[in-house]
Design an enzyme around this catalytic site. Sequence first.
Site, PDB file in Angstrom:
ATOM      1  N   GLY A  30      35.127  43.766  26.999  1.00  0.00           N
ATOM      2  CA  GLY A  30      36.474  43.822  27.554  1.00  0.00           C
ATOM      3  C   GLY A  30      37.526  43.437  26.548  1.00  0.00           C
ATOM      4  O   GLY A  30      38.672  43.168  26.905  1.00  0.00           O
ATOM      5  N   GLY A  33      40.875  45.206  26.613  1.00  0.00           N
ATOM      6  CA  GLY A  33      41.630  45.166  27.857  1.00  0.00           C
ATOM      7  C   GLY A  33      42.719  44.116  27.859  1.00  0.00           C
ATOM      8  O   GLY A  33      43.102  43.569  26.815  1.00  0.00           O
ATOM      9  N   TYR A 157      32.936  41.426  44.810  1.00  0.00           N
ATOM     10  CA  TYR A 157      33.276  41.076  43.425  1.00  0.00           C
ATOM     11  C   TYR A 157      32.965  39.611  43.142  1.00  0.00           C
ATOM     12  O   TYR A 157      32.353  39.273  42.118  1.00  0.00           O
ATOM     13  CB  TYR A 157      34.758  41.363  43.180  1.00  0.00           C
ATOM     14  N   PRO A 184      38.474  31.326  36.212  1.00  0.00           N
ATOM     15  CA  PRO A 184      39.936  31.430  36.128  1.00  0.00           C
ATOM     16  C   PRO A 184      40.556  31.899  37.436  1.00  0.00           C
ATOM     17  O   PRO A 184      39.939  32.630  38.211  1.00  0.00           O
ATOM     18  CB  PRO A 184      40.140  32.480  35.026  1.00  0.00           C
ATOM     19  N   ASN A 186      43.936  33.962  39.276  1.00  0.00           N
ATOM     20  CA  ASN A 186      44.537  35.259  38.966  1.00  0.00           C
ATOM     21  C   ASN A 186      45.382  35.161  37.703  1.00  0.00           C
ATOM     22  O   ASN A 186      46.244  34.279  37.584  1.00  0.00           O
ATOM     23  CB  ASN A 186      45.414  35.719  40.130  1.00  0.00           C
TER      24      ASN A 186
END
Length: 345
Positions: A30, A33, A157, A184, A186
């Site tokens: 990732g 990203g 998820y 973490p 959001n």
Amino acid sequence: MRSWKRSFGIDGGEWIRVGFWANKRILVTGGAGFLGSFLVEKLIKEKKVDPRRIRVPRSKDVDLRRWESCVKAVEDMDIVIHLAAKVGGIGFNRKYPATLFYDNAIMGIQLMEAARRERVEKFVAIGTVCAYPKYTPVPFKEEDLWDGYPEETNAPYGIAKKILLVQAQAYRKQYGFNAIFLLPVNLYGPRDNFHPEYSHVIPALINKMVDAKLEGKNEVVVWGTGKPSREFLYVEDATEGILAATEKYDKPDPINLGTGNEITIKQLVDLIVKLTGFAGKIIWDTSRPDGQPRRCLDTSRAKKEFEFEAKTDLTTGLKKTIDWYKSLNGRNRKRAFEKVDGNSE
């Protein structure tokens, strides 16, 4: 296969890590990203890691749902920071629960097993606040993680990610494999995904308010009642926390990453309205789901274990994000609305 390696020295009678990042070969899934791009930049600019020693697989070229891809990705790596995830907002979660569960679970499980077989020194798994039970007492403490089922739209998820905590602890116990698990809240900030179907609440609201003002619209529709609360962590603060944990934390217990500050969705909408200058009316679509009632983390463990405290207050972070979004044009604006590989919560 390579042998296990550790780098320590003595300072004042205590064992400490010496030049932790020196000569390390690092896989950042990732890494192209939203979160990953900031983390890779920080590795290069602040940790002085040679870019040639950082591996960033792209989803268009490397499918981490396939075992062979995971084996190839971890080859000759010393550290794995697993940020890659299939994610979205409430609408996406409701539409694709099976995809969210399978893709996230299979990526993480296979990647950690491949890393163990390759004798990678350290595996950093990034979880999600969605893993917490729906009615967790506020502030969320790490020991509350197993006290109930997650909010229904987040469960596939959240559970797919929470599986990696179980795997990390089991691998540590049986194999002595150094895997840690971070939780973490959001995230938000520049380079976030503003795609209408895949974006989270902050980019979705910024997109609506800024575009409505530009187009002269006199109202914006927002999902839910505005009553639920959320906590938000600025993306650059998140990278600080992840890298600090990578350097300093080597225990089996999960660790929250956040600010410890809670805001209702109604208050968030009012703040974004003010910062964007949108002068129209907000229409609350109460037929749409609210999601989890409250979210706010106890961040004391991160402060104790690796001295992490978020630096960016929400208003400052939102201003930076709004300014970035307003500056987009042409190709850059198109990218903000694409399906970005390696998104993270």
